[in-house]
Write a protein that holds these residues in place. Structure first.
Motif, PDB file in Angstrom:
ATOM      1  N   PHE A 519       0.852  -1.189   0.000  1.00 19.93           N
ATOM      2  CA  PHE A 519       0.000   0.000   0.000  1.00 19.93           C
ATOM      3  C   PHE A 519       0.888   1.238   0.000  1.00 19.93           C
ATOM      4  N   THR A 520       0.352   2.293  -0.604  1.00 20.30           N
ATOM      5  CA  THR A 520       1.067   3.554  -0.703  1.00 20.30           C
ATOM      6  C   THR A 520       0.042   4.673  -0.869  1.00 20.30           C
ATOM      7  N   SER A 521       0.417   5.858  -0.462  1.00 15.79           N
ATOM      8  CA  SER A 521      -0.501   6.991  -0.558  1.00 15.79           C
ATOM      9  C   SER A 521      -0.492   7.629  -1.933  1.00 15.79           C
ATOM     10  N   ASP A 522       0.515   7.315  -2.737  1.00 16.83           N
ATOM     11  CA  ASP A 522       0.622   7.935  -4.050  1.00 16.83           C
ATOM     12  C   ASP A 522       1.257   6.922  -5.012  1.00 16.83           C
ATOM     13  N   GLY A 523       0.789   6.892  -6.252  1.00 18.50           N
ATOM     14  CA  GLY A 523       1.335   5.956  -7.218  1.00 18.50           C
ATOM     15  C   GLY A 523       2.717   6.371  -7.683  1.00 18.50           C
ATOM     16  N   GLY A 524       3.471   5.427  -8.172  1.00 24.05           N
ATOM     17  CA  GLY A 524       4.798   5.743  -8.665  1.00 24.05           C
ATOM     18  C   GLY A 524       5.443   4.567  -9.362  1.00 24.05           C
ATOM     19  N   GLU A 525       6.450   4.893 -10.187  1.00 19.75           N
ATOM     20  CA  GLU A 525       7.189   3.860 -10.899  1.00 19.75           C
ATOM     21  C   GLU A 525       8.264   3.269 -10.006  1.00 19.75           C
ATOM     22  N   GLY A 526       8.566   2.016 -10.250  1.00 16.29           N
ATOM     23  CA  GLY A 526       9.606   1.369  -9.475  1.00 16.29           C
ATOM     24  C   GLY A 526      10.110   0.129 -10.188  1.00 16.29           C
ATOM     25  N   PHE A 527      10.911  -0.642  -9.457  1.00 10.11           N
ATOM     26  CA  PHE A 527      11.474  -1.871  -9.995  1.00 10.11           C
ATOM     27  C   PHE A 527      11.317  -2.987  -8.979  1.00 10.11           C
ATOM     28  N   VAL A 528      10.961  -4.159  -9.480  1.00  7.22           N
ATOM     29  CA  VAL A 528      10.970  -5.374  -8.672  1.00  7.22           C
ATOM     30  C   VAL A 528      11.931  -6.334  -9.364  1.00  7.22           C
ATOM     31  N   ASP A 529      13.085  -6.530  -8.718  1.00  4.77           N
ATOM     32  CA  ASP A 529      14.120  -7.379  -9.315  1.00  4.77           C
ATOM     33  C   ASP A 529      14.413  -6.961 -10.762  1.00  4.77           C
ATOM     34  N   ARG A 530      14.644  -5.679 -10.954  1.00  5.51           N
ATOM     35  CA  ARG A 530      15.010  -5.065 -12.229  1.00  5.51           C
ATOM     36  C   ARG A 530      13.878  -5.039 -13.261  1.00  5.51           C
ATOM     37  N   VAL A 531      12.675  -5.467 -12.907  1.00 11.74           N
ATOM     38  CA  VAL A 531      11.520  -5.401 -13.807  1.00 11.74           C
ATOM     39  C   VAL A 531      10.747  -4.122 -13.523  1.00 11.74           C
ATOM     40  N   PRO A 532      10.535  -3.253 -14.507  1.00 12.18           N
ATOM     41  CA  PRO A 532       9.781  -2.012 -14.269  1.00 12.18           C
ATOM     42  C   PRO A 532       8.333  -2.325 -13.884  1.00 12.18           C
ATOM     43  N   VAL A 533       7.840  -1.644 -12.844  1.00 13.52           N
ATOM     44  CA  VAL A 533       6.471  -1.841 -12.387  1.00 13.52           C
ATOM     45  C   VAL A 533       5.863  -0.484 -12.046  1.00 13.52           C
ATOM     46  N   TRP A 534       4.530  -0.502 -11.856  1.00  9.65           N
ATOM     47  CA  TRP A 534       3.820   0.704 -11.430  1.00  9.65           C
ATOM     48  C   TRP A 534       3.071   0.370 -10.148  1.00  9.65           C
ATOM     49  N   PHE A 535       3.391   1.097  -9.101  1.00  8.88           N
ATOM     50  CA  PHE A 535       2.706   0.928  -7.815  1.00  8.88           C
ATOM     51  C   PHE A 535       1.504   1.863  -7.790  1.00  8.88           C
ATOM     52  N   GLN A 536       0.312   1.281  -7.699  1.00  9.12           N
ATOM     53  CA  GLN A 536      -0.908   2.079  -7.690  1.00  9.12           C
ATOM     54  C   GLN A 536      -1.182   2.625  -6.291  1.00  9.12           C
ATOM     55  N   PRO A 537      -1.788   3.796  -6.193  1.00  7.08           N
ATOM     56  CA  PRO A 537      -2.115   4.337  -4.865  1.00  7.08           C
ATOM     57  C   PRO A 537      -3.202   3.506  -4.186  1.00  7.08           C
ATOM     58  N   GLY A 538      -3.050   3.302  -2.890  1.00  2.60           N
ATOM     59  CA  GLY A 538      -4.014   2.525  -2.128  1.00  2.60           C
ATOM     60  C   GLY A 538      -3.454   1.159  -1.772  1.00  2.60           C
TER      61      GLY A 538
END
Length: 577
Positions: A519-538
């Motif tokens: 969970f997060t208060s704001d969405g953002g781009e990131g990496f999981v084991d070098r794979v690009p992902v998007w963390f959605q808010p909530g």
């Protein structure tokens, strides 16, 4: 004087019927069939290869070198991916053309007489050709070789009669066949044999035979340079006993019954034919022996030469099969029509030359068909066609791949219902794409060319295709390893720009599904084991396939932003609704 169009002779009309009836049955079965096994691998990689990708065309495909087949797959896949009717259309055209050319060869060699109708029908109606060519991957090998062989023979007979540039066409068609299947090396052997059977000395055509030697030598050099040897690849033994067992199955279970419209006992495992009852096999072998003896009594030395030619090609087929596939498959390969289907053309020609005297080239007119032979020829042809209709109707379902067809239909229906579908790339049932294909035995190779499908992308809603091809939503994972609890109460692990490493309680090896609760208060781009992902808010769940050896998973954000709390990390097998 009124000039009227020449009406087809009764022999020609009978030949048309003998060709059309099996062709219609074959076409109906082919257009109600489906892709399976190698078909999916070939078409998938054709779509992924670049335009005119010579690395794809000249690949070593399990010991086969078939640039013509892969070029055809490339063109047809670009035009209509996974459209079985489109893929089969060239095969059907080539088989029809081969039948027409064989008739032209027989007419040129013997004239329009009732006797040529029997070997012609044996070719057009044989389940040895009609059944295995329902499997597209094999059909694009055999159909071009049959076309090449009959076209080369037709050009050669024209060359023997008229001279000129027909010899160039003979060589060109041979090269065409070699581009699709290595068994086209038998075409020059057949050319030489037919030359002798027509009473022409090979010494008069030493230049043409020399060209064939050069062509075959060049082909052998390219073949050996680009492919790995398939000799002795398996672990099974090659002994006198196993070779004899394989040969007996080839002859008694497959070749002889197949030439007479059978076998009539239905399909066996894989692409094989189930053996006919012992009594039927013995009777058919006795009929074959009687035909050999009768041919010698009728044709004398010419018949002996024809049977020697047939024996040489059959022995070569046995040798190739024993050297390359016997150790992998075992003697059971003798029940597979793919290993003897090429003999159908050879048997038909040798049978004609054994029982019929060739027409001299200097006699332009055909011999008058004997009315006395018409009832016998028609009766034998009707028996062959009826026998083939029964045998084909029982054998064809084994290679129509109905499960594969239904799997594709259900997959298409799933993507139409949910255009945003993301699939976890799993394996498929062995009767669709066998596990021995390794990395290619996956759903993506089967349905990956259907527009709209996405595989293995990080998503909050992932699905997989079940054994029927229907999409099932993944609801969780059957955990085999978990991330160790995080140090932050109420959050677990706090992920920011700096990498955060989550250790697993048990190392995992292979392909698995990673589930992340965060969970997060704001969405953002990131990496999981070098794979690009998007963390959605909530509060969300993310699924991501991983493959390899893992004892930890790394996380980080791409830029400054609200931190992401990793509440739970699981690795395991997908669970569905």
């Amino acid at each position: 004087m009124i000039v009227r169009g020449k009406r087809p002779s009764p022999v020609t009309i009978a030949a048309i019927v003998a060709a059309v009836i099996p062709f219609v049955l074959h076409t109906w079965a082919a257009l109600h069939g489906s892709l399976a096994q190698d078909d999916f691998v070939i078409t998938y990689h054709a779509a992924k290869a670049g335009p005119f990708d010579f690395g794809y065309y000249f690949q070593d495909y399990h010991g086969h070198l078939a640039p013509g087949g892969f070029l055809l797959a490339d063109l047809l896949t670009a035009w209509a991916p996974l459209d079985f009717a489109v893929l089969m259309a060239p095969v059907l055209v080539m088989q029809a053309a081969a039948s027409a050319l064989l008739w032209a060869v027989l007419v040129r060699c013997f004239g329009r007489r009732w006797g040529i109708l029997v070997p012609f029908t044996m070719f057009t109606a044989s389940p040895l050709l009609l059944v295995p060519t329902l499997w597209w991957a094999y059909a694009i090998q055999l159909a071009p070789v049959l076309l090449a062989a009959t076209a080369a023979l037709h050009a050669h007979v024209r060359y023997l009669a008229d001279g000129g540039r027909w010899a160039i066409a003979t060589v060109a068609w041979t090269v065409f066949g070699l581009a699709f299947y290595e068994k086209a090396v038998f075409i020059p052997v057949l050319i030489a044999g037919i030359t002798v059977l027509l009473g022409v000395s090979l010494r008069r055509h030493v230049v043409l035979m020399g060209v064939f030697v050069v062509v075959l030598a060049g082909y052998a050099a390219v073949f050996l340079a680009l492919t790995t040897s398939q000799v002795g690849q398996g672990g099974g033994p090659v002994t006198v006993g196993t070779v004899a067992d394989m040969t007996g199955r080839m002859l008694g279970d497959t070749l002889v019954p197949g030439l007479t419209g059978g076998p009539w006992s239905g399909p066996g495992p894989g692409a094989t034919f189930a053996a006919s009852p012992v009594v039927a096999r013995i009777l058919l072998l006795l009929v074959a022996v009687a035909a050999l003896i009768a041919g010698i009594r009728v044709g004398g030395l010419r018949a002996k030469k024809a049977w020697v030619l047939l024996a040489l090609v059959f022995a070569a087929d046995i040798g190739l099969s024993a050297a390359t596939r016997l150790t992998e498959v075992g003697p059971e390969l003798g029940s597979d029509p793919r290993y003897v289907a090429d003999l159908t053309l050879v048997v038909s020609l040798c049978l004609a030359f054994a029982f019929l005297e060739p027409k001299p080239f200097d006699r332009p007119s055909d011999p008058v068909p004997s009315p006395a032979k018409r009832p016998l020829a028609l009766a034998l042809c009707l028996v062959l066609i009826a026998s083939s209709a029964v045998g084909f109707s029982r054998l064809a379902p084994g290679l129509r791949f109905e499960h594969s067809r239904d799997f594709l239909a259900n997959a298409r229906a799933s993507i139409e219902r949910d255009p945003d579908l993301v699939l976890y790339d799993t394996t498929v049932p062995n009767d669709i794409l066998h596990g021995w294909f390794g990395e290619n035995a996956r759903v993506s190779r089967v349905v990956g060319l259907i527009p709209g499908f996405h595989f293995d992308q990080p998503t909050s809603r992932m699905s997989l295709l079940d054994d029927s091809g229907a999409a099932r939503t993944i609801t969780g994972v059957e955990s085999i390893s978990r991330g160790l609890p995080g140090p932050v109460a109420g959050c677990g692990y706090t992920v920011g720009e700096e990498p955060v490493r989550v250790s697993l309680d048990t190392p995992v090896l292979g392909r698995h599904l990673l589930r992340i609760d965060y969970f997060t208060s704001d969405g953002g781009e990131g990496f999981v084991d070098r794979v690009p992902v998007w963390f959605q808010p909530g509060l969300h769940t993310m699924y991501l396939p991983i493959e390899g050896l893992f004892d930890k998973i790394d996380f980080r954000l791409s830029a400054k932003g609200a931190p992401v709390c990793l509440a739970k990390v699981d690795v395991g097998r997908p669970l569905t609704q």
